[in-house]
Enzyme design. Structure first.
Site, PDB file in Angstrom:
ATOM      1  N   SER A 162     -11.977   0.858  -0.392  1.00  0.00           N
ATOM      2  CA  SER A 162     -11.022  -0.219  -0.451  1.00  0.00           C
ATOM      3  C   SER A 162     -12.192  -1.619  -0.084  1.00  0.00           C
ATOM      4  CB  SER A 162     -10.235  -0.198   0.701  1.00  0.00           C
ATOM      5  OG  SER A 162      -9.192  -1.148   0.604  1.00  0.00           O
ATOM      6  N   ARG A 167       1.727  -5.279   8.903  1.00  0.00           N
ATOM      7  CA  ARG A 167       1.099  -4.031   8.670  1.00  0.00           C
ATOM      8  C   ARG A 167       2.155  -3.179   7.902  1.00  0.00           C
ATOM      9  NH1 ARG A 167      -3.405  -0.660   8.406  1.00  0.00           N
ATOM     10  NH2 ARG A 167      -2.911   1.237   9.393  1.00  0.00           N
ATOM     11  N   ASP A 203      -3.337   5.238  -7.139  1.00  0.00           N
ATOM     12  CA  ASP A 203      -3.596   3.939  -6.485  1.00  0.00           C
ATOM     13  C   ASP A 203      -3.256   2.754  -7.171  1.00  0.00           C
ATOM     14  OD1 ASP A 203      -4.741   1.839  -5.032  1.00  0.00           O
ATOM     15  OD2 ASP A 203      -6.727   2.709  -4.688  1.00  0.00           O
ATOM     16  N   HIS A 221      -3.307   4.515  -2.513  1.00  0.00           N
ATOM     17  CA  HIS A 221      -4.462   4.194  -2.339  1.00  0.00           C
ATOM     18  C   HIS A 221      -5.254   4.793  -0.927  1.00  0.00           C
ATOM     19  CE1 HIS A 221      -7.573   0.947  -1.603  1.00  0.00           C
ATOM     20  NE2 HIS A 221      -7.311   0.619  -0.587  1.00  0.00           N
ATOM     21  N   ASP A 222      -4.635   5.044  -0.053  1.00  0.00           N
ATOM     22  CA  ASP A 222      -4.872   5.786   1.121  1.00  0.00           C
ATOM     23  C   ASP A 222      -5.730   7.226   0.900  1.00  0.00           C
ATOM     24  OD1 ASP A 222      -4.492   4.375   3.412  1.00  0.00           O
ATOM     25  OD2 ASP A 222      -2.774   5.380   4.151  1.00  0.00           O
TER      26      ASP A 222
END
Lengths: 377, 198
Positions: A148, A218, A314, A347-348
């Site tokens: 990232s 968040r 992602d 994405h994580d």
């Protein structure tokens, strides 16, 4: 704050000219190391963290008491094997885990910088971290790795210092922050700044905390780190500790409760102004533009061996954007490998237990080290 | 190692720059890397194969030859290898031209649909041939554009592509394909191995 004062830090005495035009000096970089530097000093790996990461990828974070953010990938016998490699991890400037950032005290006012902190860029972050290598007297790194925003730093590092890293692994990243990603970051920033407690960035000196705004930022960001399929499988329409809908705005659904929880724990460990500054640095990142529209020029003459990794689900830093980097490197005949890992974790994925990903990193690092340092005797 | 790979390797000059298109699990690349040239990389569509290559310490890019060859500059490799894959492309002609654009030479191998066993299958059994080299049934074969050695030689000569080496492989038996034995080799070869220049 005392706990943060006690973290390992290196104070950079030199002057660093920032992209915004301001100059900084005498600033701290908080860091951590894992494993041991060998006699030849050729087993060093610099890892770069993502937006909300810090210098603690492994083991218990002394501030949050939580496992390090890359505990699946890094440690003894793991993909980044600390039995073999000497890993240096730093907190980026602009961060809030001990490095020079908006919560640092401005000696001229004795108050936290807040929004008078200079706007920093990925380039500034990388240039600051280079000082730490000088401190360790490391002339050549075996590898630079990051996912990232960490991946963006990898690209910038290799571009700025072409002969330092032997291999580079940018993961789930981009060479040029997309409109969609700028938009999502802006959403987060507006949530923070709309919180009255933000107080024009002076909340620390005025004893306030924009925790509601930061939590919303968040929550929104967290959705972007997952995939639709992953969310559906994990949460679906499951209800949170109730048998029926309550016809109100409480967290009826598990996904709501999950996001609220993610927001609430985040505000305990992260500084709202750091969130503004670091997301801004990501938005400003455009390595292609930095080289007048030709990304290949960023890596011209580079002898670094690249390995680029993306993930199928992602959508924040999709495969197409990672492939742009591969294409730019192929155009100049650079040594580049690429794999897209199948994963539903969005994405994580790069932070999670995704065996195909972890194996690829492990095999690439170990084989590359063997080829570069052990075969040629 | 497969006989086919031994022949391909024997065609490559030392220390040349090589791209193996459709490199599979990297068996050929590894042999070339250890014995002929360390400047070799692969392009491979299967994720499983890409992982196998990484495990072998090979440089590989996950990608599709029909879409991803465009990113390599003209003549950026001395050799581009394409082993038994040409017939599987939607547009083999376009791929072949791409190989010859990015490589000074292309080494292309094709399973020969003109082999006598295949002809007999079709002639006497009346069914689509299934052989060691072509193990799939008609309904699940990836091979969209099967050709014979004769077809391929004609194809190249019509386009003025130079076949600088033409080799026949039948079992372990290796021989040269020439103008005067083309019809015979078209009957006896299981595999044709060609070095091509534009």
């Amino acid at each position: 704050m005392n706990k943060i004062d006690n973290l390992k830090k290196y104070t950079v005495k030199d002057r660093l000219k920032l992209d915004c035009g301001k100059e900084i000096s005498n600033f701290p970089i908080a860091y951590e190391t894992y494993g041991e530097l060998n006699g030849e000093k050729n087993n060093g790996i610099l890892i770069f963290h993502a937006l909300t990461g810090d210098q603690f990828p492994y083991g218990k974070n002394p501030i949050t008491n939580k496992e390090g953010w890359w505990s699946y990938a890094l440690g003894p016998n793991k993909a980044i094997d600390t039995n073999k490699f000497f890993v240096i991890s730093t907190n980026v400037i602009g961060g809030c885990m001990g490095s020079f950032g908006p919560s640092s005290i401005d000696p001229s006012t004795s108050k936290p910088y807040g929004s008078s902190f200079p706007v920093i860029t990925i380039n500034d972050m990388v240039n600051a971290q280079k000082f730490l290598l000088d401190y360790f007297k490391i002339k050549k790194l075996f590898a630079v790795i990051g996912g990232s925003m960490g991946g963006m730093q990898v690209l910038q590092f290799v571009s700025n210092f072409p002969n330092i890293a032997e291999v580079a692994i940018p993961i789930a990243c981009t060479a040029s922050h997309s409109a969609q990603n700028i938009a999502l970051n802006e959403l987060g920033r507006q949530a923070i700044m709309a919180d009255k407690e933000w107080d024009d960035g002076k909340y620390l000196e005025n004893g306030k905390s924009p925790s509601k705004g930061l939590a919303v930022a968040r929550m929104a960001a967290h959705i972007t780190y997952l995939s639709k399929k992953g969310l559906q499988e994990k949460f679906g329409r499951k209800l949170q500790e109730r048998d029926a809908l309550k016809f109100g705005f409480d967290a009826d659904f598990q996904i709501e409760s999950y996001l609220r929880y993610q927001g609430s724990v985040f505000v305990d460990r992260f500084d709202a102004n750091s969130y503004l500054y670091i997301t801004r640095a990501m938005d400003y990142f455009d390595l292609t533009k930095q080289f007048n529209g030709n990304l290949s020029d960023a890596f011209k003459g580079s002898k670094t061996k690249f390995f680029i990794i993306s993930f199928t689900s992602d959508w924040l830093y999709p495969t197409t954007e990672n492939r742009e980097i591969v294409i730019a490197l192929n155009a100049i005949g650079a040594d580049v490998g690429f794999i897209e890992i199948t994963s539903d974790k969005g994405h994580d994925s790069f932070l999670l237990d995704v065996p195909d990903f972890l194996n690829a990193v492990k095999n690439f690092l170990n084989n590359s080290y063997k080829n570069i340092h052990e075969t040629r005797i | 190692m497969k006989q086919e790979f031994k022949i391909i390797s024997s065609l490559i000059e030392e220390n040349s720059k090589i791209l193996d298109v459709g490199c599979g699990n990297g068996e050929l690349m590894k042999y070339i890397l250890e014995n002929i040239s360390n400047n070799i990389r692969g392009l491979e569509i299967s994720k499983k194969n890409v992982q196998d290559c990484i495990e072998k310490g090979l440089t590989v890019i996950e990608g599709n030859a029909e879409l991803d060859l465009g990113q390599f500059p003209d003549k950026s490799f001395n050799y581009v290898i394409l082993s038994q894959t040409l017939q599987a492309f939607l547009n083999p002609e376009k791929v072949l031209y791409e190989l010859l654009r990015v490589g000074r030479k292309a080494i292309v191998t094709i399973p020969n649909f003109g082999h006598w066993k295949i002809r007999i299958d079709l002639l006497f059994k009346g069914t689509m041939p299934v052989t060691e080299n072509l193990p799939n049934e008609w309904y699940n074969t990836p091979n969209l554009h099967m050709c014979t050695i004769k077809d391929f030689v004609t194809f190249c000569s019509q386009r003025e592509l130079k076949l600088t080496k033409s080799i026949s492989l039948s079992g372990k038996k290796v021989s040269y394909i020439k103008k005067n034995n083309l019809s015979y080799k078209n009957l006896t070869s299981e595999l044709g191995i060609f070095e091509i220049e534009k």
